[in-house]
Design a protein around this motif. Structure first.
Motif, PDB file in Angstrom:
ATOM      1  N   GLN A 182     -26.953 -33.559 -61.960  1.00 38.94           N
ATOM      2  CA  GLN A 182     -27.515 -32.774 -62.264  1.00 38.94           C
ATOM      3  C   GLN A 182     -29.342 -32.794 -61.337  1.00 38.94           C
ATOM      4  OE1 GLN A 182     -26.423 -29.953 -63.708  1.00 38.94           O
ATOM      5  NE2 GLN A 182     -25.061 -30.939 -64.313  1.00 38.94           N
ATOM      6  N   TRP A 185     -28.242 -32.028 -57.825  1.00 41.21           N
ATOM      7  CA  TRP A 185     -28.492 -30.542 -57.738  1.00 41.21           C
ATOM      8  C   TRP A 185     -30.071 -29.779 -57.340  1.00 41.21           C
ATOM      9  CZ3 TRP A 185     -23.709 -28.811 -61.776  1.00 41.21           C
ATOM     10  CH2 TRP A 185     -22.638 -29.355 -61.048  1.00 41.21           C
ATOM     11  N   TYR A 231     -28.682 -23.499 -57.989  1.00 39.21           N
ATOM     12  CA  TYR A 231     -28.105 -24.542 -58.799  1.00 39.21           C
ATOM     13  C   TYR A 231     -26.943 -23.602 -60.090  1.00 39.21           C
ATOM     14  CZ  TYR A 231     -28.422 -27.305 -63.112  1.00 39.21           C
ATOM     15  OH  TYR A 231     -28.319 -27.327 -63.933  1.00 39.21           O
TER      16      TYR A 231
END
Lengths: 499, 289
Positions: A182, A185, A231
């Motif tokens: 995450q 990203w 995202y």
């Protein structure tokens, strides 16, 4: 060995076959037509890494397109002292668009229109020739999704490992890898939004301001919005953007014909599909070994063997996957390949497949591109760095002076697109005996000064004796002459008097 | 309800049980994205009621948590605009008219400000383009009754013409016909003479007779030549511009009944800076001297 060949590991999703070297997969085409209910929640896809020519092409194209996007604002281009030195700059505050040697003013926005027309017809041409190559290779959604999947794969492993991790209970390693994914990203998303704003301001200055928290709020807001969309679309929505949000797949239905390139599974050669021993070619089976690798690598979650589908972005990864397997089992390549619907029919009819690139629609598209391109090129080459606009006073239309002569008021707007100050001489043609005067202390119609790269507005009076005015409205022409270079521009207007 | 669910045979979707002429309504679920958007807008509305002014009360309304008011917003932006103009207005107040005209920045500000003040205060009589009407002077031309330099224009705006201000510009032309100072024949002759001054008379003999009367009755204000005088506010009769019309009937009417247009004094109604801007605007229209 026979046993091994047909075994499918249902917990891990794949099983390695040490003997035959052919991986088998129980990958489900989650976006198969039968499963595509409108109220279906998204089923996560775990695309497996494919290896082969198309995968290499996609890496190269990803590197090129991302480099263009991230690096373009940093290219410098010297325009002299009075203009920004950024090669590509959309300068909203001073209302200019700079593109290398081209500088566009707001009233020349038709160049942008022309570019958009070229882009649209270009896309039509490419689509009618090679199908959805835009979708498969260069669309930002495809490129960023591919990048996000690559990051995911780097941190969490390939398809099998990712499936295993999602099924496993939460533990230290899973937390670390999931959080790392995450974070990676989000960093990519922030950079994506961050690069966008550099197109709208001087990149080095803005970069410094951004880091010092001195940049304008709109820069942070823009970065925030683009970070969020990148995202969301790259990390989570992925193939759903193409299938549900994007209008382009629908439009393309009208652009493709039977001679356009599509990804096709050779059903006649492949079916009936089935597993087999290495190097054994049972006569009751086609060439498809039913390994499901084409499904496992598909980022769109479909099975290409079901035929042409709206979801297919023709990225070619299933071709790579299938060719690897065909090489291993010793069968000819291109069971799945770029082909055309017409060629499928030709092969069935025993004819040789051929590529017909010159067709009515490709000729028309090419012609249109050439036409629009030539028009744009012509106007770009012949456009002047000087522009003139004349507004006749609306109220009063004319004024009678005490000696009986007639005076008209005009607003003269001179645009100097050159990067240096220029002095102009204003002349009025079509009205003999007219006297020009300019409002403002010390302003002379023979020496109107316009600063570099600006529009200057002058109030101008033209006066003629009553007797020389033959009509209530006389067509006249204003002429502005550069006193140094002699370049001139004219603009028509009208001189009004009493009936 | 749960036990008597009816499922449509063709689509496999539950029906609502509503039926019209054999047509049954499917109970299709709302798309999830739609539903979530709907919930979000409900939440937004609730929050809006709390945060923003929303509900009318008997004599006022709920003010909301952040105390937003569009009226206050307007007052703020007006104050900001005043603030932005303040520096210019201070300089204009301090400078003389000549100094303002010589300063390009102040000149542009004064012309813009004067233009908007003109539209509000002056255009009712002089017209939005300042071209005037019969009896209301055209300010674009170069013919002036009381003078067309900056000082004269400024003075006229300050004190008006035949206004109630003590320093008003004032003059009076006798009503030669109404008060029987001249006979109709004499008035006719003077009118012919006045028209001949700008080359438009028709009766040379009458004009010659009128010249004698003009010298006796009119030249004290309009001068021997008929060119008038700014000090007395006597119009120039030799030019091509006629405030009340230049045909013979209009000129005869003027001599017989006199004219006395009026303009209010603006000092006290408009501040000094606005009057300066107005003077500069009028001067810039094309006829300023």
């Amino acid at each position: 060995m026979v046993e091994q060949a047909v075994v499918e590991n249902t917990t891990a999703g794949v099983t390695a076959e040490p003997g035959a070297g052919v991986e088998r997969s129980d990958a489900e085409p989650v976006n198969k037509k039968e499963r595509r209910s409108l109220y279906q929640k998204r089923i996560k896809i775990y695309p497996k890494l494919a290896r082969g020519a198309f995968r290499r092409w996609k890496w190269v194209i990803m590197a090129v397109t991302l480099s263009i996007y991230y690096l373009t604002p940093w290219i410098r281009w010297d325009r002299g002292p009075n203009a920004p030195d950024q090669a590509v700059l959309i300068d909203f505050p001073s209302r200019r668009f700079y593109f290398f040697f081209i500088e566009i003013w707001p009233q020349e926005v038709y160049y942008l229109t022309g570019l958009l027309i070229l882009a649209a017809i270009g896309l039509f041409l490419i689509t009618s020739l090679a199908g959805r190559v835009w979708c498969g290779y260069t669309c930002p959604q495809t490129v960023w999704t591919d990048l996000f999947i690559a990051v995911e794969r780097l941190i969490q492993g390939d398809r099998a490992a990712r499936i295993r991790m999602d099924k496993a209970p939460w533990g230290a390693e899973k937390v670390v890898r999931k959080v790392a994914t995450q974070v990676a990203w989000i960093i990519i998303a922030v950079c994506t939004g961050g690069a966008w704003v550099f197109y709208f301001a001087d990149a080095p200055t803005l970069a410094g301001d951004l880091l010092a928290f001195q940049a304008p709020p709109v820069a942070y807001i823009t970065i925030g919005v683009l970070t969020f969309t990148t995202y969301l679309l790259g990390g989570f929505a992925r193939e759903q953007v193409c299938t549900y949000m994007c209008p382009w797949p629908r439009i393309q239905g009208g652009l493709l014909d039977e001679e356009s390139l599509v990804i096709a599974y050779d059903e006649d050669r492949g079916e009936p599909r089935g597993a087999r021993k290495k190097h054994s070619h049972p006569t009751d089976l086609g060439d498809c070994v039913a390994c499901n690798q084409c499904v496992a690598v598909c980022p769109m979650g479909i099975d290409i063997r079901d035929g042409q589908q709206l979801e297919c972005i023709t990225c070619g990864l299933c071709i790579d996957a299938c060719n690897s397997v065909m090489d291993k089992v010793g069968l000819p390549r291109n069971l799945i390949s770029y082909s055309t619907l017409a060629n499928v029919e030709r092969v069935r009819a025993g004819e040789k497949p051929k590529l017909r690139l010159i067709r009515l629609r490709t000729v028309v598209y090419s012609g249109l591109i050439a036409l629009v391109g030539l028009i744009m090129l012509f106007t770009l080459i012949t456009r002047a760095d000087l522009d003139l606009n004349i507004l006749h006073d609306r109220n009063p239309l004319f004024v009678t002076l005490s000696d009986g002569s007639i005076r008209n008021g005009f607003t003269v707007k001179i645009i100097n697109k050159a990067h240096h100050e220029r002095t102009f001489r204003l002349e009025l043609e079509g009205l003999p005996g007219a006297q020009l005067s300019v409002v403002g202390a010390g302003t002379d119609p023979d020496a109107l000064t316009v600063e570099s790269d600006t529009l200057a507005s002058f109030r101008v009076f033209a006066t003629v004796p009553r007797e020389t005015l033959t009509d209530a409205a006389v067509d006249v022409e204003f002429r502005v002459v550069d006193r140094d270079s002699g370049s001139a521009i004219t603009h028509g207007s009208v001189f009004r008097g009493p009936q | 309800m749960a036990d008597n669910k009816e499922v449509d045979q063709i689509s496999g979707t539950e029906t609502t049980g509503h039926e019209w002429d054999g047509i049954k309504e499917l109970n299709t679920p709302l798309p999830r994205w739609w539903l979530w958007t709907f919930y979000a807008t409900c939440l937004w509305a609730l929050a809006y009621w709390i945060v923003m002014p929303a509900w009318p009360l008997i004599s006022s309304h709920t003010t909301g948590l952040i105390g937003y008011s569009s009226r206050a917003q307007l007052a703020k932006s007006v104050a900001e605009a005043r603030e932005a103009q303040g520096a210019f207005l201070d300089r204009i107040e301090a400078a003389s008219l000549e100094q303002i005209v010589a300063d390009q920045e102040l000149l542009e500000f004064a012309m813009a400000g004067g233009g908007s003040a003109f539209a509000v205060n002056c255009s009712q009589c002089h017209g939005s383009g300042a071209a005037g009407f019969v009896g209301y002077p055209n300010l674009n031309d170069d013919d002036w009754i009381w003078g067309g330099d900056l000082e004269a224009i400024s003075h006229t705006i300050h004190f008006g013409i035949r206004s109630d201000h003590d320093e008003t510009r004032f003059n009076e032309m006798p009503a030669y016909g109404r008060d029987e100072l001249l006979t109709p024949e004499e008035i006719n002759d003077v009118a012919e003479y006045v028209l001949s001054l700008s080359g438009s008379g028709e009766d040379a003999a009458a004009a010659a007779r009128g010249e004698v009367t003009f010298a006796e009755q009119c030249s004290a204000c309009h001068m021997e030549s008929g060119e008038g005088d700014y000090e007395l506010g006597a119009p120039n009769l030799t030019d091509a511009i006629w405030l009340y019309g230049g045909d013979k009937a209009a000129v005869v009417d003027t001599i017989a009944n006199s004219r006395a247009g009026m303009m209010p004094a603006w000092t006290g109604r408009l501040d000094e800076a606005t009057i300066k801007q107005l003077a500069i605007y009028v001067h810039s229209l094309g006829g300023g001297e």
